[in-house]
Design an enzyme around this catalytic site. Sequence first.
Site, PDB file in Angstrom:
ATOM      1  N   LYS A  31      68.388 -43.534  10.500  1.00  0.00           N
ATOM      2  CA  LYS A  31      68.356 -42.388   9.101  1.00  0.00           C
ATOM      3  C   LYS A  31      69.508 -41.612   9.105  1.00  0.00           C
ATOM      4  O   LYS A  31      69.837 -41.266  10.117  1.00  0.00           O
ATOM      5  CB  LYS A  31      67.479 -41.458   9.246  1.00  0.00           C
ATOM      6  CG  LYS A  31      66.737 -41.316   8.501  1.00  0.00           C
ATOM      7  CD  LYS A  31      67.205 -40.451   7.934  1.00  0.00           C
ATOM      8  CE  LYS A  31      67.310 -38.861   7.831  1.00  0.00           C
ATOM      9  NZ  LYS A  31      68.436 -37.730   7.112  1.00  0.00           N
ATOM     10  N   GLU A  52      71.231 -34.973  21.094  1.00  0.00           N
ATOM     11  CA  GLU A  52      72.790 -34.236  21.610  1.00  0.00           C
ATOM     12  C   GLU A  52      72.894 -32.826  20.339  1.00  0.00           C
ATOM     13  O   GLU A  52      72.490 -33.616  19.213  1.00  0.00           O
ATOM     14  CB  GLU A  52      73.631 -35.748  21.724  1.00  0.00           C
ATOM     15  CG  GLU A  52      73.560 -36.009  21.995  1.00  0.00           C
ATOM     16  CD  GLU A  52      74.952 -37.652  22.461  1.00  0.00           C
ATOM     17  OE1 GLU A  52      74.375 -38.524  23.185  1.00  0.00           O
ATOM     18  OE2 GLU A  52      75.561 -37.270  21.258  1.00  0.00           O
ATOM     19  N   CYS A 111      81.018 -31.127  17.981  1.00  0.00           N
ATOM     20  CA  CYS A 111      80.124 -30.703  18.625  1.00  0.00           C
ATOM     21  C   CYS A 111      80.980 -30.247  19.839  1.00  0.00           C
ATOM     22  O   CYS A 111      80.796 -28.791  20.579  1.00  0.00           O
ATOM     23  CB  CYS A 111      78.608 -31.298  19.015  1.00  0.00           C
ATOM     24  SG  CYS A 111      79.412 -33.016  19.827  1.00  0.00           S
ATOM     25  N   GLU A 127      76.529 -21.233  16.644  1.00  0.00           N
ATOM     26  CA  GLU A 127      77.648 -22.855  16.364  1.00  0.00           C
ATOM     27  C   GLU A 127      78.311 -22.225  14.889  1.00  0.00           C
ATOM     28  O   GLU A 127      77.579 -22.327  14.085  1.00  0.00           O
ATOM     29  CB  GLU A 127      76.974 -24.392  16.516  1.00  0.00           C
ATOM     30  CG  GLU A 127      78.497 -24.568  15.866  1.00  0.00           C
ATOM     31  CD  GLU A 127      76.415 -25.932  16.785  1.00  0.00           C
ATOM     32  OE1 GLU A 127      75.658 -26.188  16.009  1.00  0.00           O
ATOM     33  OE2 GLU A 127      77.838 -27.066  17.153  1.00  0.00           O
TER      34      GLU A 127
HETATM   35  P1  NAD Z   1      71.371 -31.472  11.530  1.00  0.00           P
HETATM   36  O1  NAD Z   1      70.168 -31.315  12.416  1.00  0.00           O
HETATM   37  O2  NAD Z   1      70.310 -30.676  10.253  1.00  0.00           O
HETATM   38  O3  NAD Z   1      70.694 -32.796  10.508  1.00  0.00           O
HETATM   39  C1  NAD Z   1      70.920 -33.667  11.447  1.00  0.00           C
HETATM   40  C2  NAD Z   1      70.479 -35.062  11.480  1.00  0.00           C
HETATM   41  O4  NAD Z   1      68.662 -34.914  11.402  1.00  0.00           O
HETATM   42  C3  NAD Z   1      70.160 -35.937   9.257  1.00  0.00           C
HETATM   43  O5  NAD Z   1      69.811 -36.621   9.523  1.00  0.00           O
HETATM   44  C4  NAD Z   1      68.829 -34.641   8.884  1.00  0.00           C
HETATM   45  O6  NAD Z   1      68.704 -35.275   7.848  1.00  0.00           O
HETATM   46  C5  NAD Z   1      67.928 -35.118  10.293  1.00  0.00           C
HETATM   47  N1  NAD Z   1      66.630 -34.400  10.274  1.00  0.00           N
HETATM   48  C6  NAD Z   1      66.557 -32.559   9.764  1.00  0.00           C
HETATM   49  N2  NAD Z   1      65.507 -31.830   9.785  1.00  0.00           N
HETATM   50  C7  NAD Z   1      65.242 -33.704  10.452  1.00  0.00           C
HETATM   51  C8  NAD Z   1      63.408 -33.172  11.038  1.00  0.00           C
HETATM   52  N3  NAD Z   1      62.802 -32.306  10.925  1.00  0.00           N
HETATM   53  N4  NAD Z   1      63.091 -34.464  11.101  1.00  0.00           N
HETATM   54  C9  NAD Z   1      63.994 -35.310  11.297  1.00  0.00           C
HETATM   55  N5  NAD Z   1      64.515 -35.685  11.161  1.00  0.00           N
HETATM   56  C10 NAD Z   1      65.761 -34.427  10.786  1.00  0.00           C
HETATM   57  O7  NAD Z   1      72.245 -31.355  11.713  1.00  0.00           O
HETATM   58  P2  NAD Z   1      73.862 -31.764  10.800  1.00  0.00           P
HETATM   59  O8  NAD Z   1      73.979 -30.248  10.248  1.00  0.00           O
HETATM   60  O9  NAD Z   1      73.861 -32.918  10.459  1.00  0.00           O
HETATM   61  O10 NAD Z   1      75.229 -31.651  11.995  1.00  0.00           O
HETATM   62  C11 NAD Z   1      75.931 -30.783  12.463  1.00  0.00           C
HETATM   63  C12 NAD Z   1      74.718 -30.733  14.103  1.00  0.00           C
HETATM   64  O11 NAD Z   1      75.032 -31.499  14.416  1.00  0.00           O
HETATM   65  C13 NAD Z   1      76.068 -29.413  14.537  1.00  0.00           C
HETATM   66  O12 NAD Z   1      75.218 -28.525  15.450  1.00  0.00           O
HETATM   67  C14 NAD Z   1      76.567 -30.356  16.162  1.00  0.00           C
HETATM   68  O13 NAD Z   1      76.826 -29.450  16.930  1.00  0.00           O
HETATM   69  C15 NAD Z   1      75.729 -31.304  15.894  1.00  0.00           C
HETATM   70  N6  NAD Z   1      76.390 -32.262  16.670  1.00  0.00           N
HETATM   71  C16 NAD Z   1      75.940 -32.546  17.867  1.00  0.00           C
HETATM   72  C17 NAD Z   1      76.905 -33.182  18.955  1.00  0.00           C
HETATM   73  C18 NAD Z   1      76.527 -33.956  20.308  1.00  0.00           C
HETATM   74  O14 NAD Z   1      76.965 -35.067  20.807  1.00  0.00           O
HETATM   75  N7  NAD Z   1      75.862 -33.115  21.020  1.00  0.00           N
HETATM   76  C19 NAD Z   1      77.624 -34.913  18.098  1.00  0.00           C
HETATM   77  C20 NAD Z   1      77.504 -34.517  17.291  1.00  0.00           C
HETATM   78  C21 NAD Z   1      76.719 -33.379  16.085  1.00  0.00           C
END
Ligand code: NAD
Length: 502
Positions: free
Chosen positions: A190, A265, A299, A396
Amino acid sequence: MSTLDQNLAKLSGYLERFRETGIPNRIGGKDVMGQGGVFDTISPVDKSKICEVAHGTAEDIDAAAMAAAASFPAWRDMPAIERRKILIDVAEAIEARAEEIALCECWDTGQTIRFMSKAALRGAENFRYFADQVVQARDGQHIKSPTLMNITTRLPIGPVGVITPWNTPFMLSTWKIAPALASGCTVVHKPAEASPLSARLLVEIAEEAGLPPGVLNTVNGFGEGAGKALTEHKAIKAIAFVGESRTGSTITKQGADTLKRMHLELGGKNPVIVFDDSDLDRALDAAIFMIYSINGERCTSSSRLLVQDTIRAEFEEKLIARVNNIKVGHPLDPATEIGPLISQEHYDKVASYFDIAKQDGATVAAGGVTVGDAGFFVRPTLFTDANNQMRIAQEEIFGPVLTSIPFSTEEEALEIANDIDYGLTAYVWTNDLTRALRFTDKLEAGMIWVNSENVRHLPTPFGGVKSSGIGRDGGDWSFEFYMEQKHIGFATGQHKIMQLGK
Ligand code: NAD
């Protein structure tokens, strides 16, 4: 014709088919628009509509999970050497279409071509690296005891769900999907709703390279619909998730009823600590690179600069000059260093910190402004005169925004560095080896680099502590997540069996 114009012409060719057909879900090797209608994906460069995307529903997730379950036994049982060959072929196919992936990714996410051309190739490297581990992945251990030959084996856990964010989506998706496939798992992916293009290219490329239908399925859509359904589906045995810490907490709850294994992550607010005995020119290069590359939407970005007060004035002065010199522009122009942020919502969030910083008493030493209104552009920003209690130091922001905080002693630096909910990465600059050892031992972070920017080496563990995540990627840690350990004990001698009812 400039390189920018050449890139735009190529991109237009690549996007044509998406404009005509939209991006369907890919389930069991077939394109499915589904019952949920469509949503538009827009480019952050000029806010124009790129194409329509299938709006995946719980029914689509169910179909994809069933396809992944049906294709699991054959994929699990395929001789490792054959599976390895398919994954190497996928890596080569990615390399052959790296330009297309990079250009589409830039247009979809606002990331710049100077970074995304490398990220597409790193996606290929993710497949190649884990393909090479396939043959040993199932090797277990033989642990002899006095009366038993104890054998452990590892088996793929089953169909898994992969949920990814919009920042560098191709690279991050392959980082999860490649080891899952290498382990013998089948996958339902997804992708983030804001960046569906490269996930479509990935499943297409993988199937053309020989991945059997149903082994990798892609369902587009939103978190609360398709994402939630995936985390709750009974046939899905584990979820590899990359995204915000808050979302990680939500999906852990969603997965609880079906006892999902979770790898999370999550976010970061990572310190770069610069002591006055370090190589200041290299520290400056690394600090700038780690917060202003990839639009700061990373991140592992070093979003908190902890600088020793003895060198603070000199370091900040050089920093301001460099930040003011960073080129914000069209992401397909190779000269551009920062492109637009992903979406209106994210742009509003990042820009809101320009006022928050001032209200909290920090100084906007560079940037702090948006750029035009054609797309979601902001100037790279530096806040000085900050302390660690301010929101700009604790939250963040996930944009090209750096908060500089002074410290005087090593103890104070450690206290500030650890006084945060997150614990993904940290970067330490000092030429005092003893201090580096002492300091890194106490730092609360999953990954630390000393006198270096973040250099990802695939065999090493990647992941965070505290609110930055649970679990590790890389090397054998990835196989540990996607596989189950099985213990089988064979009697080799006689031990006394307790006798009941005799
Ligand atoms: P997000 O959490 O909003 O979304 C990530 C994914 O989760 C998307 O595909 C979204 O549709 C899905 N999602 C959202 N709510 C959900 C639910 N209730 N159930 C299942 N899936 C759901 O994050 P974002 O805004 O897309 O990305 C940015 C974030 O990702 C930042 O916090 C960043 O630090 C983090 N990130 C972490 C790493 C790491 O390796 N630690 C790497 C890249 C990004």
